[in-house]
Design a protein around this motif. Structure first.
Motif, PDB file in Angstrom:
ATOM      1  N   GLY A  66       0.806  -1.219   0.000  1.00 27.73           N
ATOM      2  CA  GLY A  66       0.000   0.000   0.000  1.00 27.73           C
ATOM      3  C   GLY A  66       0.838   1.266   0.000  1.00 27.73           C
ATOM      4  N   ILE A  67       2.171   1.134  -0.038  1.00 28.80           N
ATOM      5  CA  ILE A  67       3.047   2.313  -0.078  1.00 28.80           C
ATOM      6  C   ILE A  67       3.406   2.589  -1.538  1.00 28.80           C
ATOM      7  N   PRO A  68       3.033   3.781  -2.042  1.00 29.22           N
ATOM      8  CA  PRO A  68       3.179   4.055  -3.490  1.00 29.22           C
ATOM      9  C   PRO A  68       4.609   3.941  -4.001  1.00 29.22           C
ATOM     10  N   ALA A  69       5.591   4.274  -3.173  1.00 32.24           N
ATOM     11  CA  ALA A  69       6.972   4.239  -3.669  1.00 32.24           C
ATOM     12  C   ALA A  69       7.559   2.821  -3.621  1.00 32.24           C
ATOM     13  N   ILE A  70       6.877   1.926  -2.960  1.00 28.45           N
ATOM     14  CA  ILE A  70       7.463   0.599  -2.741  1.00 28.45           C
ATOM     15  C   ILE A  70       6.802  -0.487  -3.580  1.00 28.45           C
ATOM     16  N   ASP A  71       5.476  -0.445  -3.699  1.00 38.83           N
ATOM     17  CA  ASP A  71       4.795  -1.532  -4.414  1.00 38.83           C
ATOM     18  C   ASP A  71       5.285  -1.720  -5.848  1.00 38.83           C
ATOM     19  N   PHE A 140      13.509  -6.967   0.867  1.00 37.96           N
ATOM     20  CA  PHE A 140      13.114  -5.560   0.881  1.00 37.96           C
ATOM     21  C   PHE A 140      12.989  -5.159   2.347  1.00 37.96           C
ATOM     22  N   ASN A 141      13.643  -4.074   2.714  1.00 42.07           N
ATOM     23  CA  ASN A 141      13.498  -3.554   4.076  1.00 42.07           C
ATOM     24  C   ASN A 141      12.842  -2.187   3.974  1.00 42.07           C
ATOM     25  N   ILE A 142      11.817  -1.985   4.784  1.00 46.36           N
ATOM     26  CA  ILE A 142      10.920  -0.849   4.568  1.00 46.36           C
ATOM     27  C   ILE A 142      10.858   0.056   5.790  1.00 46.36           C
ATOM     28  N   ASP A 143      11.014   1.338   5.537  1.00 50.39           N
ATOM     29  CA  ASP A 143      10.735   2.368   6.533  1.00 50.39           C
ATOM     30  C   ASP A 143       9.267   2.755   6.327  1.00 50.39           C
ATOM     31  N   ILE A 144       8.397   2.269   7.187  1.00 48.47           N
ATOM     32  CA  ILE A 144       6.959   2.390   6.933  1.00 48.47           C
ATOM     33  C   ILE A 144       6.502   3.849   6.980  1.00 48.47           C
ATOM     34  N   ALA A 145       6.915   4.573   8.019  1.00 48.74           N
ATOM     35  CA  ALA A 145       6.480   5.966   8.146  1.00 48.74           C
ATOM     36  C   ALA A 145       7.057   6.814   7.017  1.00 48.74           C
ATOM     37  N   GLY A 146       8.310   6.564   6.681  1.00 49.94           N
ATOM     38  CA  GLY A 146       8.956   7.329   5.620  1.00 49.94           C
ATOM     39  C   GLY A 146       8.486   6.921   4.235  1.00 49.94           C
ATOM     40  N   GLY A 147       7.871   5.724   4.143  1.00 53.91           N
ATOM     41  CA  GLY A 147       7.374   5.249   2.859  1.00 53.91           C
ATOM     42  C   GLY A 147       8.471   4.935   1.864  1.00 53.91           C
ATOM     43  N   THR A 148       9.628   4.504   2.364  1.00 52.71           N
ATOM     44  CA  THR A 148      10.757   4.242   1.464  1.00 52.71           C
ATOM     45  C   THR A 148      11.389   2.891   1.768  1.00 52.71           C
ATOM     46  N   LEU A 149      12.123   2.404   0.797  1.00 55.07           N
ATOM     47  CA  LEU A 149      12.951   1.223   1.028  1.00 55.07           C
ATOM     48  C   LEU A 149      14.229   1.658   1.724  1.00 55.07           C
ATOM     49  N   LEU A 150      14.717   0.813   2.617  1.00 61.80           N
ATOM     50  CA  LEU A 150      15.964   1.099   3.321  1.00 61.80           C
ATOM     51  C   LEU A 150      17.126   0.468   2.566  1.00 61.80           C
ATOM     52  N   SER A 151      18.202   1.197   2.435  1.00 59.26           N
ATOM     53  CA  SER A 151      19.414   0.606   1.868  1.00 59.26           C
ATOM     54  C   SER A 151      20.191  -0.068   2.994  1.00 59.26           C
TER      55      SER A 151
END
Ligand code: ZN
Length: 470
Positions: A66-71, A140-151
């Protein structure tokens, strides 16, 4: 980054295909018969690419966040993987008209306190030119609040690379003491696939990346304690799950039809009857279908994937309470005809065990993944007392993912005694059932389980035999 991973996968497919042919199918390369741990579904909703028709038989699961930048990242990875494998099998078909392949990819998702999520995709690919499957990973590691993938650099302190590599190499040497020599000059660049879990960071290492190919893939866990200040994600594991936090699996197991057991209506053997069967669940869609069945006085058969049952144990017991039948569909959706007899045994018994643990009823039937059966699979099934249930009407819901088309496919081919194949993985299938179930009832069909349907058949049900209709 993504391109590099695909390139690597492509090279690995190429190298392993070639290497497998020269290896001549040595038995020492076969993994031991065992089943994986039950899958974890703590974050995201399930999405999938299924292909039941071949020549690339596919069971590819991945989460929708449901995160636009991740899906799109996850979806593109999945579809590219599928396409690469299709192309690989197509290329093989140039010299071998019978060429086929199997792509099996499953995931675990971990939710860390609501702030971060880790997703690990665990896959295997095999085609008819390979002696053993190619295992691969993607995380895939996700920062949920930030809506981004973590490197990886956001998770681990790059200046502590030497310490981290030492931890990894110590763990590998503890498992493979003879391989210490292979671990000189370890490079963090080798570890593309790390995933956040509750206990720490898991490092997934594809077969042949560091250690010799015959040792298979490795998974190394580094606890947060071991990592110390090399782990730099703020509060990554310190935040306890909020009390309101609901994991998808638990949310779906809220007894959708209520707690009360329902008494199935008696079956009139002189009236038409059909058996709806739902493969590949349980999932959130299962609950919707159970509610529809209950409202319409119908029952169905759910063919569950063993590693999903623990997360949906309430759904499984609710299905049984409504008079539905729950049978196995293997532990992890592998094509059983490509497994050793011992592995088939483990798949079937492990799945029956976990169903029995969920609802107290040990199944005596199962549905083979892809409907694929051979003499060896039948022999093991007979020995274990399982009959095999296939179908005579395929709704193609896995292909069309379109409620109108699913409805039309059912209505076109249904007849008295049919066993219909559907999948309780898709909202589109549940959408179709909102019309299919009442319409079948209106047309006079009794919606019964496979066991009930076959009990009105001329022949008795025999372990090891395959049934496709009454
Ligand atoms: Zn299936």
């Amino acid at each position: 980054m993504r391109y590099r991973i695909f390139l690597l996968l492509f090279i690995m497919l190429f190298v392993l295909t070639g290497c497998a042919k020269t290896a001549g199918g040595s038995d020492t390369l076969q993994p031991q018969a065992s089943i994986s741990a039950p899958a974890a579904f703590e974050y995201g909703e399930i999405d999938s690419i299924l292909d039941n028709a071949g020549p690339l038989y596919t069971y590819l699961l991945y989460p929708h966040t449901g995160i636009p930048a991740i899906d799109p990242e996850i979806t593109n990875w999945a579809s590219q993987l599928y396409e690469n494998a299709i192309n690989d099998v197509t290329a093989l078909a140039v010299t071998d008209a019978e060429a086929e392949g199997e792509l099996n990819v499953q995931y675990n998702s971990y939710l860390l306190g609501g702030a971060y999520a880790g997703i690990e995709e665990i896959g295997s690919y095999i085609n008819s030119g390979m002696a053993h499957s190619l295992d691969f990973f993607k995380t895939f590691n996700i920062d949920i609040a930030g809506g981004t993938l973590l490197s990886n650099d956001q998770i681990l302190d790059a200046s502590k690379t030497e310490e981290i590599l030492k931890l990894i190499s110590d763990k590998l040497i503890a498992i493979y003491p003879d391989e210490a020599g292979s671990l000189d000059g370890l490079d963090m660049a080798l570890f593309d696939n790390i995933v956040l879990t509750h206990e720490g960071i898991k490092i997934l290492i594809a077969r042949g990346t560091i250690l010799p190919t015959y040792l298979g893939p490795q998974q190394i866990g580094l606890t947060y304690e071991e990592l110390g200040d090399a782990y730099i994600l703020p509060d990554g594991h310190a935040v306890p799950p909020a009390s309101s936090e609901q994991y998808p699996g638990e949310a779906s197991g809220q007894n959708p039809g209520g707690d009360s057991a329902t008494i199935p209506p008696p079956i009139d053997p002189n009236r038409p009857m059909v058996a709806l069967t739902f493969d590949d669940g349980p999932s959130a869609a299962t609950s919707r279908i159970l509610t529809l069945l209950k409202e319409n006085g119908g029952r169905a058969t759910f063919c569950v994937v063993g590693n999903r049952v623990e997360n949906y144990a309430d759904t499984v017991s609710q299905a049984s309470a409504q008079g539905c039948q729950v049978i196995g569909h293997s532990w992890d959706h592998k094509d059983l005809t490509k497994l050793s007899a011992e592995s088939v045994r483990v798949e079937l018994e492990g799945t029956a065990d976990i169903i029995e643990a969920a609802n107290g009823i040990r199944p005596t039937m199962y549905r083979p993944p892809y409907g694929a059966v051979n003499d060896s699979v039948k022999a093991v099934s007979q020995e274990l007392g399982f009959s095999l249930i296939n179908w005579n009407v395929d709704t193609l819901d896995w292909k069309t993912k379109n409620a109108d088309k699913i409805y039309a496919a059912v209505m076109k081919d249904v007849s008295d005694g049919s066993i219909l194949l559907c999948h309780d993985l898709y909202d589109t299938t549940a959408d179709a059932m909102e019309r299919v179930i009442p319409e079948l009832v209106a047309q006079g069909y009794q919606l019964v389980t496979v066991e009930e349907l076959l009990s009105f058949s001329q022949e008795s049900v025999v372990p090891g035999n395959v049934y496709t209709a009454r």
